[in-house]
Design an enzyme around this catalytic site. Structure first.
Site, PDB file in Angstrom:
ATOM      1  N   HIS A 235       0.177-112.772   8.669  1.00  0.00           N
ATOM      2  CA  HIS A 235       0.837-111.461   8.737  1.00  0.00           C
ATOM      3  C   HIS A 235       1.968-111.472   9.771  1.00  0.00           C
ATOM      4  O   HIS A 235       2.130-110.529  10.544  1.00  0.00           O
ATOM      5  CB  HIS A 235      -0.174-110.340   8.985  1.00  0.00           C
ATOM      6  CG  HIS A 235      -0.971-110.434  10.259  1.00  0.00           C
ATOM      7  ND1 HIS A 235      -2.269-109.969  10.344  1.00  0.00           N
ATOM      8  CD2 HIS A 235      -0.674-110.917  11.493  1.00  0.00           C
ATOM      9  CE1 HIS A 235      -2.713-110.153  11.579  1.00  0.00           C
ATOM     10  NE2 HIS A 235      -1.754-110.715  12.302  1.00  0.00           N
TER      11      HIS A 235
ATOM     12  N   HIS B  79      -2.339-104.760  16.992  1.00  0.00           N
ATOM     13  CA  HIS B  79      -1.651-105.504  18.049  1.00  0.00           C
ATOM     14  C   HIS B  79      -1.297-104.571  19.203  1.00  0.00           C
ATOM     15  O   HIS B  79      -0.130-104.398  19.556  1.00  0.00           O
ATOM     16  CB  HIS B  79      -0.402-106.175  17.481  1.00  0.00           C
ATOM     17  CG  HIS B  79      -0.695-107.177  16.415  1.00  0.00           C
ATOM     18  ND1 HIS B  79      -0.980-106.822  15.104  1.00  0.00           N
ATOM     19  CD2 HIS B  79      -0.774-108.544  16.452  1.00  0.00           C
ATOM     20  CE1 HIS B  79      -1.202-107.910  14.386  1.00  0.00           C
ATOM     21  NE2 HIS B  79      -1.093-108.965  15.177  1.00  0.00           N
TER      22      HIS B  79
ATOM     23  N   HIS C  91      -1.340-120.836  16.039  1.00  0.00           N
ATOM     24  CA  HIS C  91      -0.151-120.449  16.786  1.00  0.00           C
ATOM     25  C   HIS C  91      -0.532-119.997  18.188  1.00  0.00           C
ATOM     26  O   HIS C  91      -1.665-119.562  18.435  1.00  0.00           O
ATOM     27  CB  HIS C  91       0.669-119.371  16.080  1.00  0.00           C
ATOM     28  CG  HIS C  91      -0.014-118.050  15.835  1.00  0.00           C
ATOM     29  ND1 HIS C  91      -1.191-117.907  15.141  1.00  0.00           N
ATOM     30  CD2 HIS C  91       0.359-116.783  16.169  1.00  0.00           C
ATOM     31  CE1 HIS C  91      -1.516-116.635  15.045  1.00  0.00           C
ATOM     32  NE2 HIS C  91      -0.600-115.921  15.686  1.00  0.00           N
TER      33      HIS C  91
END
Length: 279
Positions: free
Chosen positions: A12, A59, A193
């Protein structure tokens, strides 16, 4: 009764949303990323799901860091795209399915998962970018969405095995809903990541590809990956892959892989994507 007909796993990456919104998808950097979803968009048009249970992480947009539930479920009628600091994405409002969401919440809590119930929230790129990737640029999303949020931003996150078992409980909840609904479960986030520190920019393609292989053929092995393993092999943000295990746990033991895509790079990570159907 409602039935889970498929599972989708996808990254995403927020920069993908920006590329779509700013009309950059034909540029050489982004064109291969969007091309990797063309087959899945065609598959979705044929599959015609009624509802997507979309597993993602906030987030620090709606929940911030003062309140960080391990698992939370959205039970609202609709969810506006969030302003993440540069304005809300110009995408449709997400329509919820509060009846199914409330049923799932009750069933999961009876199954001893302590769900936080969210009756009002905006949704960030973790939810809207997957919708854009699978449905394209539309005036209205063609599905209703039940958001299922997982804490992968603040230590301690849940284990992969706990997420798998939540997926199994989710399948039981959907199967006991009396309305005839075609339901898909999407797990989002990942792949390897890291956004900060000496290893910022880390991409471990070998780990990513092995994870994709095992998600189809040997998912039991993925239940044993520890938080420390994710940190070492996939970077600090690779923990997002536990959200894919909720999707996989909801599909049952055997699956048919309909589509796979893996691409490096997209912003500071790789893009991974799978479409699975119960065998």
């Amino acid at each position: 009764m409602a039935r889970i007909t498929a599972g989708v796993a996808t990254s995403h990456v927020p920069a993908i949303g920006a590329a779509i919104d700013l009309g950059k998808t034909a540029e050489p950097y982004w064109a291969p990323v969007l091309a990797g979803y063309a087959a899945s968009r065609a598959w979705e048009r044929a599959a015609k799901p009624d509802v997507v249970v979309l597993v993602f992480n906030d987030h620090a947009t709606s929940l911030m860091l003062e309140v960080v539930p391990t698992f939370a479920i959205g039970c609202a009628d609709r969810y506006k795209p969030a302003d993440e600091g540069w304005g809300a994405r110009p995408v449709p409002v997400v329509e919820g399915h509060p009846e199914l969401a409330a049923h799932i919440a009750e069933s999961l809590i009876i199954d001893e998962f302590d769900m936080t119930i969210l009756n009002d929230m905006d949704v960030d790129h973790g939810l809207t970018v997957p919708l854009s990737l699978l449905f394209g640029e539309v005036d209205a999303w063609p599905v209703r969405v039940v958001p299922l949020m997982v804490n992968v931003t603040q230590y301690p996150p849940p284990s992969g095995d706990r997420c798998w078992r939540l997926g199994e409980a989710l399948a039981r909840a959907v199967a006991s809903f009396p309305e005839d609904l075609n339901v898909q479960v999407w797990g989002t986030g990942g792949m390897s990541h890291q956004l900060q520190g000496p290893r910022a920019g880390l991409i471990n393609s070998a780990f990513d590809r092995d994870f994709l292989d095992k998600l189809t053929a040997d998912p039991e092995a993925l239940r044993r990956i520890t938080r420390l393993d994710y940190l070492r092999e996939a970077g600090s943000e690779g923990i997002e892959l536990i959200m894919w295990l909720i999707m996989r746990g909801a599909l049952g033991r055997d699956v048919i892989e309909r589509h796979r895509f893996y691409h490096v790079p997209a912003s500071n990570t790789a893009v991974g994507h799978l479409v699975l159907e119960p065998a």
